[in-house]
Each structure stands twice: as C-alpha cells, then as structure tokens.
Motif scaffolding. Structure first.
Motif, PDB file in Angstrom:
ATOM      1  N   UNK A 167      46.718  45.208  45.125  1.00 17.29           N
ATOM      2  CA  UNK A 167      47.124  43.852  45.486  1.00 17.29           C
ATOM      3  C   UNK A 167      46.980  43.628  46.987  1.00 17.29           C
ATOM      4  N   UNK A 168      47.319  44.653  47.788  1.00 16.62           N
ATOM      5  CA  UNK A 168      47.243  44.493  49.238  1.00 16.62           C
ATOM      6  C   UNK A 168      45.807  44.427  49.729  1.00 16.62           C
ATOM      7  N   UNK A 169      44.872  44.885  48.905  1.00 13.93           N
ATOM      8  CA  UNK A 169      43.463  44.809  49.279  1.00 13.93           C
ATOM      9  C   UNK A 169      42.826  43.516  48.792  1.00 13.93           C
TER      10      UNK A 169
ATOM     11  N   UNK B 106      36.898  41.754  44.289  1.00  7.11           N
ATOM     12  CA  UNK B 106      37.528  40.526  44.747  1.00  7.11           C
ATOM     13  C   UNK B 106      36.813  39.306  44.180  1.00  7.11           C
ATOM     14  N   UNK B 107      37.570  38.220  44.070  1.00  9.06           N
ATOM     15  CA  UNK B 107      36.989  36.951  43.626  1.00  9.06           C
ATOM     16  C   UNK B 107      37.449  35.847  44.555  1.00  9.06           C
ATOM     17  N   UNK B 108      36.497  35.071  45.033  1.00  8.48           N
ATOM     18  CA  UNK B 108      36.803  33.920  45.875  1.00  8.48           C
ATOM     19  C   UNK B 108      35.978  32.741  45.380  1.00  8.48           C
ATOM     20  N   UNK B 109      36.655  31.638  45.078  1.00  8.90           N
ATOM     21  CA  UNK B 109      35.932  30.455  44.598  1.00  8.90           C
ATOM     22  C   UNK B 109      34.969  29.945  45.668  1.00  8.90           C
ATOM     23  N   UNK B 110      35.334  30.150  46.925  1.00 11.63           N
ATOM     24  CA  UNK B 110      34.455  29.724  48.012  1.00 11.63           C
ATOM     25  C   UNK B 110      33.155  30.520  48.011  1.00 11.63           C
ATOM     26  N   UNK B 111      33.255  31.835  47.793  1.00 13.56           N
ATOM     27  CA  UNK B 111      32.073  32.699  47.823  1.00 13.56           C
ATOM     28  C   UNK B 111      31.343  32.745  46.487  1.00 13.56           C
ATOM     29  N   UNK B 112      32.086  32.750  45.394  1.00 12.10           N
ATOM     30  CA  UNK B 112      31.498  32.998  44.079  1.00 12.10           C
ATOM     31  C   UNK B 112      31.436  31.769  43.188  1.00 12.10           C
TER      32      UNK B 112
END
Length: 491
Positions: free
Chosen positions: A14-16, A416-422
């Motif tokens: 979670x911390x990562x 990791x998942x980011x709506x901005x990136x993915x």
C-alpha cells in the motif's frame, strides 16, 4: 506459495502505491533468497516437459511428410533451436526482475488490458492440462486392468466415460495435487527427479531397439522423398509444426525463469533441456520405432500401443508408469503452472498460487476431454487458431523489453494503476492495435483458402508482425525508448 520469506517484506504494497487488483505475494518479484534455481533445475524442468507422447510421435509425422529419418531429426533440431532462441530472450526479463508473465505483459498492454493475453494463454494451458490428464488416466487404467482383471469390468458409463476411467482420472488428479500442493519449488524438486528418470528409461528402450534391429534398423535406410523447392518448403512446414508444439509456452517462460539465479543459468539450462534433449529424445523414438518393424512387422509410433504389442505384464506396468511420470511432469510445469499464475493475476485478492493450482485441477475437467477426443481434429484446429494469437504477444513482449525499454523495467510501475497514465480502463492501445492486426494476419490462412499457406507459418507471421507493429505504434504513442537507469544485473 509466497515468494517473499515470512517477515522479510520491505515496504508494504500500500505504501508503494500498488493497486490491490495488481498485486499479491505470488505476483511480487521473487526475493533474492528464493532465486535459487541453477542451470540443472532449469534443464531438468525442460526435460520433464520435452519428453512427452506428442514429442515421441513427432518424428512419425515428419517422416510421413516424406522426410528421411535424419531429415526428421534435423527438422526437430532446427525447430527446437529456434524455440530456444525465443525462450532465451523472453526469459531474460523474468530472470532480471523476478516477476511472472502475467505481470511483465502489463507493460505493453496496460495494467488491466494485460488480462486479455493472459486469459488467452490460460484457456490454452487449461485445455492441454485436461488432455494430458485424460491421456495419463488411460495409462493408469491399462496398468490396473493388467494387474487386476476385475478392474476392466468396472465399465458402467457415466457422463460419457466408464467408471474405471473416472476412478483412474481421480487417482491421476491425486498425483497432480501431491506435486503442486506446495507450490513451485515442489514442482522444481519433482522435475529434478522425473526429467532424468524418463530419459534413463528412454536410454534402456533405445538399447533394446539397437539389439533387436542389430543397428539403427530399416527406418534409417529409407530415402528422402523431398527434392528441390517443394522439398525445402515441406521441410520448413515441418519445422513450423514442431515449433507449434511449444510456441504458446514462449510467452510465459518468465514464470520459470523468475526463479533462476542468473542469466547464465537460464540460458545454459534451456540449451541443455530444450534443443539438446529434444534431439536426443527424437533420436531415441526413431530407433525404437525402427526396431518395431523387425519385432512386429510394422512401425509402432504410439508408445502405449507398443506396450500392448510387447504383451508382457512387467513391461506394461513399468512402461505405463514411465508414461504416467512423463505426462505428469509436462502437465505440472507446462500447463498447471501458467494457468495458476493467470488465475492469480485475475483474482489476486482471493487466490494464491496453491489455491489457484488446485482450482485448475478440477476446473480443467470442465473441458470434458473424453468427448473432445472423439472430434479431435476440429478441437485442435480451433486451438491452433487461439494459439496463433499468442505469436504476436511474444513479438510484442520482446520489442517492448529489448527495444522500447532497453532491458530495464520500472518494476514498481507494473503494480500501479493511474487513470492519467493508463486511461480509464488501464489499457495500452499500442499493444492492442499490434496484437489485433498481427493476430488477424497470423490466423487469416485458417479462414481464407487462397491464403492457406500462411497458416503453416502463423507463429512466425505473428511474432514478426506483432513486434514490428508494436514498435511503430509504441513510438508513435511516445512510449520510452529506454527506461531510467536501474541497478546493474548480477550475472
């Protein structure tokens, strides 16, 4: 099977910033202390996969195409060396970063888009698992019928299979559960014994063949029927047919290589276990079959039929046990292991490797392989089409790792998942465009009669087109030409 030793995880996921749908202990990079597979472990795992009934009978198909015995062996050598190259390069990312195929494929396809190639690979793996289970249970049934005559009379039918068939399959499932119940490292230890043991039995059978035939036998004296351009084309088709046996495994070889301690170990282990073992095993099968012409008046390529022809209870039992061992060794490493990782990837919050492997044992029976054997041609044709879609995935993975990322991934980013990136759905369009177009090119020959010749080379077409198109789409989308500098890799 946790890949992190108890109490030694560095930072909590979670911390990562790891997404809970992308991470659990079995998908995490393998801890350094557990990357302890040597070249011997890698080679014996491949031995356990290569010496199966399909590989034993492969030379028969090549000789029936008009090849001489030595040409058939040469075709196997060319095919398996090309497979070795694909396995070698696609295994490098697994050995470097310690992560499985289902995690690595997130880079070119996106964190959630990766589920598409993962599901395709899982479908193929579970089908072949079911086929191997049914084939192995037939050998168990034959042994028990030989040892105890009443066993053969337990033939009341249920769901298309006799009672003794169900009981034999249950026994074989128990053997599978015994091997996979303690994770990948028990599979490694099992293959360390099973691989060389089956080769040893093959050596004994080869000496029997040389004794019966007083040499190599009549098959080796048969001339080739291949000549000129048509002969070269037939040889090439035979080579691609051999590649097709293992082409699907090229995508998920990182599932094994992630446990190997160095690149040198994975390369040497695969060199010994894949092309060298395949050549030796094929030579053994041709020598033994050549002897059957003298012993029984006709060539017998099917090892089960050979045992029945010898008609000796001791030979039937020992030979049947060898077939069971060979079937079990290929099934746990080549089919259950990738299917289990694929299930863990789909449901990381509910499944670990052990639970997923046990689920595969029973879910695979939903394929009802005893019915499919009655219409094998249609089923295998459908699977060839599905498997043809994995050629592009291999090419895409190779270009993504070696060209666009310079053999260095940011491993944390794979979890990791980011709506901005993915994007909203976690999909990398470049990977999907490349896979879609290359996949269509790879399988069009199965549907358009005028292009049927392309079907014989579908894997090559898929790999080359997938890799080339992904490079074009990836650079157009601004994907990195090289990842940030990471720590040097220990050799």
């Amino acid at each position: 099977m946790s890949v992190l030793p108890s109490g030694e995880g560095a930072m909590p996921p979670e911390s990562r910033g790891y997404h809970p749908r992308l991470y659990n202990a079995d998908l995490a990079p393998v801890d350094g202390s557990l990357r302890n597979w040597s070249w011997l472990n890698m080679s014996t795992v491949w031995m356990g996969m290569v010496h199966n009934v399909v590989a034993y009978e492969a030379a028969a198909g090549l000789i029936s195409m008009g090849m001489s015995a030595m040409q058939a062996i040469a075709a196997v050598a060319v095919a398996y060396f090309m497979l070795f190259l694909a396995m070698w390069f696609n295994a490098k990312a697994g050995t470097r970063h310690g992560v499985p195929f289902c995690v690595l494929v997130r880079s070119p396809f996106g964190p959630f888009g990766a589920n598409v190639p993962v599901v395709i690979r899982g479908v193929v793996a579970m089908f072949w698992y079911a086929v191997q289970v049914y084939a192995g249970s037939q050998a168990i049934n034959a042994i028990l019928s030989t040892l105890w005559t009443p066993w053969a009379h337990f033939n009341a039918g249920f769901l298309g299979m006799p009672a003794n068939g169900w009981l034999s399959m249950g026994l074989f499932l128990m053997l599978h559960a015994l091997v996979v119940s303690h994770g990948v490292h028990r599979i490694r230890n099992f293959e360390l014994i099973a691989g060389p043991l089956v080769i040893l039995v093959g050596v004994i059978a080869t000496f029997w063949g040389l004794h019966v035939a007083h040499g190599l036998g009549p098959i080796f004296s048969q001339p080739s029927k291949l000549h000129g351009t048509d002969g070269a084309l037939t040889f090439a088709i035979g080579v691609t047919g051999m590649i097709g046996i293992w082409s699907t495994f090229a995508v998920n070889i990182p599932d094994l290589s992630r446990f190997v301690r160095s690149q040198r170990d994975q390369v040497l282990g695969q060199l010994i276990g894949l092309p060298i073992t395949a050549i030796v095993f094929t030579l053994m099968s041709v020598i033994v079959t050549s002897a059957t012409i003298i012993a029984f008046g006709k060539p017998i390529w099917d090892p089960v039929k050979l045992l029945l022809a010898i008609d000796n209870p001791v030979v039937t039992v020992l030979g049947g046990l060898t077939i069971i061992l060979a079937t079990l060794s290929v099934n746990v490493a080549a089919n259950i292991m990738p299917a289990a990782y694929d299930l863990v990837n789909l449901f990381p919050r509910r499944l670990n490797f052990n639970r997923a492997a046990m689920l595969v044992l029973f879910a695979g029976l939903l394929y009802v392989p005893w019915y499919w054997f009655q219409n094998a041609t249609t089923i295998f044709h459908a699977l060839e089409i599905i498997a043809g879609l994995l050629g592009p995935v291999t090419g895409i993975m190779l270009v993504d790792y070696f060209v666009l990322h310079g053999q260095q991934y940011d491993v944390d980013a794979l979890y990791r998942y980011s709506e901005t990136l993915h994007g909203r759905y976690g999909i990398n369009p470049a990977g999907f465009y490349a896979m879609g177009i290359a996949g269509a090119l790879a399988i069009v020959g199965f549907f358009v009669p005028e292009l049927s010749a392309m079907a014989d080379f579908s894997w090559f077409i898929g790999v080359l087109a997938g890799g080339g198109l992904y490079w074009i789409f990836g650079r157009a989308a601004g994907l990195p030409a090289r990842a940030p500098e990471l720590a040097p890799e220990p050799e």
